[in-house]
Design a protein around this motif. Structure first.
Motif, short mmCIF file in Angstrom:
data_model
loop_
_atom_site.label_atom_id
_atom_site.label_comp_id
_atom_site.label_asym_id
_atom_site.label_seq_id
_atom_site.Cartn_x
_atom_site.Cartn_y
_atom_site.Cartn_z
N GLU A 8 -2.20 -1.64 -17.74
CA GLU A 8 -1.23 -1.11 -18.64
C GLU A 8 -1.94 -1.01 -20.11
OE1 GLU A 8 1.55 0.57 -17.86
OE2 GLU A 8 0.58 0.11 -15.83
N LYS A 11 -4.49 1.74 -20.13
CA LYS A 11 -3.82 2.97 -20.12
C LYS A 11 -3.23 3.48 -21.69
CE LYS A 11 -1.86 3.36 -15.60
NZ LYS A 11 -0.74 3.25 -14.78
N SER A 12 -3.26 2.52 -22.24
CA SER A 12 -3.10 2.56 -23.88
C SER A 12 -4.47 2.71 -24.66
CB SER A 12 -2.11 1.59 -24.52
OG SER A 12 -0.80 1.52 -23.92
N HIS A 59 -4.90 6.65 -15.79
CA HIS A 59 -3.33 6.93 -15.71
C HIS A 59 -3.10 7.58 -14.56
CE1 HIS A 59 -5.53 10.61 -16.72
NE2 HIS A 59 -4.78 11.28 -16.04
N GLN A 60 -4.01 7.76 -13.44
CA GLN A 60 -3.89 7.97 -12.44
C GLN A 60 -3.87 6.76 -11.26
OE1 GLN A 60 -7.19 10.65 -11.17
NE2 GLN A 60 -6.58 12.31 -12.46
N ARG A 62 -1.64 4.28 -9.88
CA ARG A 62 -0.25 3.82 -9.60
C ARG A 62 -0.02 2.48 -8.85
NH1 ARG A 62 0.11 7.82 -12.52
NH2 ARG A 62 0.25 9.91 -11.88
#
Length: 180
Positions: A8, A11-12, A59-60, A62
């Protein structure tokens, strides 16, 4: 820090989290790349390109599989792309008419070293070598192999079966010096 938290943060675009994920996975993924491309320098290049691609596309991710499994697929695909770019074109295989018999027996004679089996895999025709390596060494199933290589499930099963038959013959020749 837990893996999901690291992902996470990545992702940032958190560079510290990216470095931590890299540290956790670089050795294992280097080994995967090296098993395919065989050259340490090329494996390093594949590894770096794979991590760049992973962080660009994080970001892909999941969480349907572990981050390691997701990253491993990127490394395997990048390794195969690298080999293709070195003019080792994969052969198209039409398999609509084939029926595949299942054969799950992967035993080899006692006294045959793991290194001998690896050497024998390297001598397989490319279309068989990739499937045997993905199945036997990397642990992918036929559905995953078909996606990675862009072939059908039936082609994966057929190539595995034929690759295994060739592998047994190669091992017989390496062990006894004859194919008979």
């Amino acid at each position: 820090m837990f893996q999901i938290e690291l992902v996470e943060q990545c992702k940032s675009n958190n560079r510290k989290a990216q470095m931590e994920l890299y540290r956790q996975y670089c050795d294992g993924m280097y080994g995967v790349a090296l098993r395919f491309v065989k050259d340490p320098d090329d494996a390093e290049d594949v590894l770096q390109e794979s991590f760049i691609k992973a962080f660009q596309r994080i970001h892909q991710f999941r969480g349907e599989v572990t981050f390691g499994a997701w990253l491993k697929r990127i490394v395997v695909n990048r390794s195969i792309d690298f080999l293709k770019s070195k003019n080792q074109k994969m052969v198209e295989f039409k398999d609509n008419y084939l029926q595949v018999a299942e054969d799950d027996d992967w035993t080899v004679e006692d006294g045959i070293a793991l290194e001998t089996v690896r050497e024998a895999i390297e001598t397989l025709a490319e279309k068989y070598r990739y499937v045997v390596q993905l199945f036997l060494v990397e642990g992918y199933d036929h559905g995953e192999i078909s996606q990675i290589l862009g072939i059908s499930d039936t082609a994966s099963r057929t190539r595995l079966l034929r690759g295994k038959a060739q592998l047994k013959e190669i091992l017989k020749k390496m062990t006894y010096g004859t194919g008979s």
